[in-house]
Design a protein around this motif. Structure first.
Motif, PDB file in Angstrom:
ATOM      1  N   SER A   1       0.819  -1.202   0.000  1.00 56.77           N
ATOM      2  CA  SER A   1       0.000   0.000   0.000  1.00 56.77           C
ATOM      3  C   SER A   1       0.853   1.253   0.000  1.00 56.77           C
ATOM      4  O   SER A   1       0.528   2.231  -0.654  1.00 56.77           O
ATOM      5  CB  SER A   1      -0.927  -0.008   1.218  1.00 56.77           C
ATOM      6  OG  SER A   1      -1.816  -1.103   1.146  1.00 56.77           O
ATOM      7  N   ALA A   2       1.946   1.234   0.737  1.00 58.27           N
ATOM      8  CA  ALA A   2       2.847   2.384   0.740  1.00 58.27           C
ATOM      9  C   ALA A   2       3.431   2.588  -0.643  1.00 58.27           C
ATOM     10  O   ALA A   2       3.616   3.715  -1.096  1.00 58.27           O
ATOM     11  CB  ALA A   2       3.955   2.184   1.768  1.00 58.27           C
ATOM     12  N   GLY A   3       3.709   1.499  -1.332  1.00 60.70           N
ATOM     13  CA  GLY A   3       4.230   1.604  -2.691  1.00 60.70           C
ATOM     14  C   GLY A   3       3.218   2.228  -3.627  1.00 60.70           C
ATOM     15  O   GLY A   3       3.545   3.083  -4.446  1.00 60.70           O
TER      16      GLY A   3
ATOM     17  N   MET B   1      -2.642   3.010   5.497  1.00 55.38           N
ATOM     18  CA  MET B   1      -2.265   4.012   4.509  1.00 55.38           C
ATOM     19  C   MET B   1      -3.503   4.435   3.713  1.00 55.38           C
ATOM     20  O   MET B   1      -4.509   3.724   3.703  1.00 55.38           O
ATOM     21  CB  MET B   1      -1.216   3.429   3.548  1.00 55.38           C
ATOM     22  CG  MET B   1       0.091   3.023   4.200  1.00 55.38           C
ATOM     23  SD  MET B   1       1.031   4.443   4.771  1.00 55.38           S
ATOM     24  CE  MET B   1       1.489   5.190   3.211  1.00 55.38           C
ATOM     25  N   PRO B   2      -3.439   5.588   3.033  1.00 57.12           N
ATOM     26  CA  PRO B   2      -4.603   5.999   2.235  1.00 57.12           C
ATOM     27  C   PRO B   2      -4.944   5.012   1.119  1.00 57.12           C
ATOM     28  O   PRO B   2      -6.106   4.775   0.825  1.00 57.12           O
ATOM     29  CB  PRO B   2      -4.173   7.356   1.659  1.00 57.12           C
ATOM     30  CG  PRO B   2      -3.152   7.865   2.610  1.00 57.12           C
ATOM     31  CD  PRO B   2      -2.419   6.649   3.085  1.00 57.12           C
ATOM     32  N   PHE B   3      -3.920   4.462   0.466  1.00 56.46           N
ATOM     33  CA  PHE B   3      -4.153   3.447  -0.561  1.00 56.46           C
ATOM     34  C   PHE B   3      -4.124   2.063   0.060  1.00 56.46           C
ATOM     35  O   PHE B   3      -3.360   1.807   1.006  1.00 56.46           O
ATOM     36  CB  PHE B   3      -3.098   3.527  -1.664  1.00 56.46           C
ATOM     37  CG  PHE B   3      -3.465   4.441  -2.795  1.00 56.46           C
ATOM     38  CD1 PHE B   3      -4.056   3.941  -3.947  1.00 56.46           C
ATOM     39  CD2 PHE B   3      -3.236   5.803  -2.710  1.00 56.46           C
ATOM     40  CE1 PHE B   3      -4.401   4.783  -4.989  1.00 56.46           C
ATOM     41  CE2 PHE B   3      -3.570   6.651  -3.744  1.00 56.46           C
ATOM     42  CZ  PHE B   3      -4.155   6.141  -4.885  1.00 56.46           C
ATOM     43  N   PHE B   4      -4.920   1.184  -0.471  1.00 57.48           N
ATOM     44  CA  PHE B   4      -4.923  -0.187   0.034  1.00 57.48           C
ATOM     45  C   PHE B   4      -5.290  -1.132  -1.092  1.00 57.48           C
ATOM     46  O   PHE B   4      -5.865  -0.731  -2.105  1.00 57.48           O
ATOM     47  CB  PHE B   4      -5.909  -0.339   1.198  1.00 57.48           C
ATOM     48  CG  PHE B   4      -7.325   0.078   0.881  1.00 57.48           C
ATOM     49  CD1 PHE B   4      -8.279  -0.845   0.468  1.00 57.48           C
ATOM     50  CD2 PHE B   4      -7.705   1.410   0.996  1.00 57.48           C
ATOM     51  CE1 PHE B   4      -9.571  -0.460   0.172  1.00 57.48           C
ATOM     52  CE2 PHE B   4      -9.005   1.806   0.709  1.00 57.48           C
ATOM     53  CZ  PHE B   4      -9.944   0.879   0.298  1.00 57.48           C
ATOM     54  N   TRP B   5      -4.913  -2.373  -0.944  1.00 56.59           N
ATOM     55  CA  TRP B   5      -5.278  -3.369  -1.940  1.00 56.59           C
ATOM     56  C   TRP B   5      -5.613  -4.679  -1.236  1.00 56.59           C
ATOM     57  O   TRP B   5      -5.236  -4.906  -0.080  1.00 56.59           O
ATOM     58  CB  TRP B   5      -4.163  -3.589  -2.960  1.00 56.59           C
ATOM     59  CG  TRP B   5      -2.959  -4.321  -2.431  1.00 56.59           C
ATOM     60  CD1 TRP B   5      -1.903  -3.800  -1.748  1.00 56.59           C
ATOM     61  CD2 TRP B   5      -2.720  -5.724  -2.517  1.00 56.59           C
ATOM     62  NE1 TRP B   5      -1.004  -4.772  -1.408  1.00 56.59           N
ATOM     63  CE2 TRP B   5      -1.476  -5.981  -1.877  1.00 56.59           C
ATOM     64  CE3 TRP B   5      -3.409  -6.806  -3.076  1.00 56.59           C
ATOM     65  CZ2 TRP B   5      -0.923  -7.252  -1.770  1.00 56.59           C
ATOM     66  CZ3 TRP B   5      -2.855  -8.078  -2.979  1.00 56.59           C
ATOM     67  CH2 TRP B   5      -1.631  -8.289  -2.335  1.00 56.59           C
TER      68      TRP B   5
END
Length: 431
Positions: free
Chosen positions: A19-21, A371-375
């Motif tokens: 997610s950090a990536g 994190m703001p992004f997630f998968w």
């Protein structure tokens, strides 16, 4: 103590690393809108940043990332009202005559947006030479980036427009899901921040004649319009704040604003014989600003206005509705239409002048990643089928306040963005 840098399969750290990536990829995406904000600060060196991490307000897009849990789904930001403070001269008593600060606050709501991608089933993967998992991740990332860029463009413009093709991730405003996808209301430009091209004077306040926008097919974007925009900035009270790029040694002496042009507006302006000089001027400014990418590529600099191409046009065709503010002191809206005489040959495109503090972009943390992004990947139907999902928790809103005009009257004002509507020629057969 030795730290193991390897993240084994199945580790709970794998979610955070991935997610950090993705968040870094989104932060550094190679798009004009991605370059219009500064990086989020690292560390907690400043008191304000210890409470909430916020990027530089010298850029058009101000990012705020609050990763704390249990704080709700809104981020609050503040505006200090301007004030007429005069000095106390000579030996006159100054004590007790100080003026305090007046400030207002606004909130930006965040929501999660998720993009699922099917990865097929057991037999699909056996029959195909394609690795759907490797293919799906960059495709999903590209979709997420496009969603972010188009949401930013729509909020800055105060309209989505009606240009629509397969590249748009956002539907037009007539779609029932439009408001949900934009998270916060898309607000039309305030009355003191909405202008249109004028063949006589360069620009004029947005006006309506008999229910139609007061535009003729000759009111296109040209050198006269850009010069008039610069004059306008220098003439009005409290213009959009200058954009200050880190390392730009000319930032104080030669204030800069960015003008986002639709591809058609950019093409029309680039036909000017002097446009190559504008590109050279942008490159020269880049050399004084540590080669910041905002000055490179399809960019031109003229009279303190940095001309940049939008990724998509905010376009209104003949008969389409344009909403506008009808009062300085309220947020009431009215609507008009594009002249019917434009038929299939002309349309109205919206250019967007950007100063500092134009848009607030708030992020929050996902419970999946922190994190703001997630998968996430899921299997179902007894692990026969798989699906990948990418998501982001964020919200956008123009920085807008009722600004004191010095006499106690407050005018609603978009602090950084200004809309300039001009006419463009359509490609034959476009409609």
């Amino acid at each position: 103590m030795t730290m193991n840098s390897h993240v084994p399969a199945g580790s709970d750290k794998a979610q955070f690393v991935q997610s950090a990536g993705m968040f870094a990829l989104a932060e550094n995406r190679l798009s004009r809108l991605g370059q219009l904000s500064g990086p989020l600060p690292k560390g907690e060196g400043k008191v304000a940043e210890m409470i909430r991490k916020q990027s530089s307000s010298d850029f058009p897009i101000v990012k705020c990332m609050d990763l704390s849990r249990g704080m709700g789904d809104e981020v609050e930001f503040h505006f200090v009202q301007p004030s007429k403070r005069r000095p106390i001269m000579g030996s006159r008593m100054a004590e007790g005559k100080g003026k305090g600060f007046a400030y207002d606050k606004a909130r930006t709501r965040v929501d999660q947006a998720r993009i699922p991608v099917k990865l097929g089933d057991t037999m699909t993967n056996l029959r195909s030479a394609v690795d759907f998992t490797k293919l799906a991740r960059p495709v999903a990332q590209a979709d997420a980036n496009a969603y972010l860029d188009q949401s930013i463009l729509t909020h800055l413009a105060g309209a989505r427009g009606f240009h629509d093709n397969i590249e748009w991730r956002l539907p037009t405003e007539e779609d029932p899901e439009f408001a949900e996808l934009l998270v916060n209301p898309v607000k039309v430009p305030t009355k003191n921040r909405h202008y249109m091209a004028d063949g006589t004077n360069g620009v004029k306040a947005f006006t309506v004649n008999a229910g139609e926008a007061s535009l003729a097919t000759t009111d296109d974007l040209n050198m006269t319009v850009v010069d008039a925009i610069r004059t306008l900035i220098e003439s009005i009270a409290m213009p959009p704040p200058a954009v200050k790029i880190p390392g730009d040694v000319a930032a104080e002496d030669e204030p800069l604003r960015a003008l986002l042009l639709s591809p058609a507006q950019y093409h029309a302006f680039s036909q000017d014989d002097a446009f190559r000089k504008f590109q050279v001027a942008a490159l020269n400014r880049a050399s004084n600003a540590k080669r910041h990418p905002l000055f490179l590529g399809e960019a031109g600099l003229w009279n303190g206005i940095l001309l940049l191409k939008q990724p998509k046009p905010v376009r209104f065709y003949a008969g389409n509705t344009i909403r506008y503010a009808n009062s300085f002191t309220s947020e009431a809206e009215s609507s008009c239409v594009v002249p019917a005489s434009f038929t299939n040959t002309h349309a109205v495109d919206r250019a967007i002048l950007l100063g500092g503090q134009s848009l607030m972009q708030a992020f929050a943390a996902s419970g999946l990643s922190g994190m703001p992004f997630f998968w996430n990947e899921e299997t179902f139907d007894h692990k026969d089928k798989r699906e990948l999902m990418i998501g982001v928790i964020q919200g956008l809103q123009k920085v807008r306040f009722a600004v004191d005009q010095g006499d106690g009257t407050k005018h609603w004002t978009d602090i950084g963005p200004m809309a300039i509507d001009t006419v463009v020629k359509l490609i034959p057969g476009e409609r």
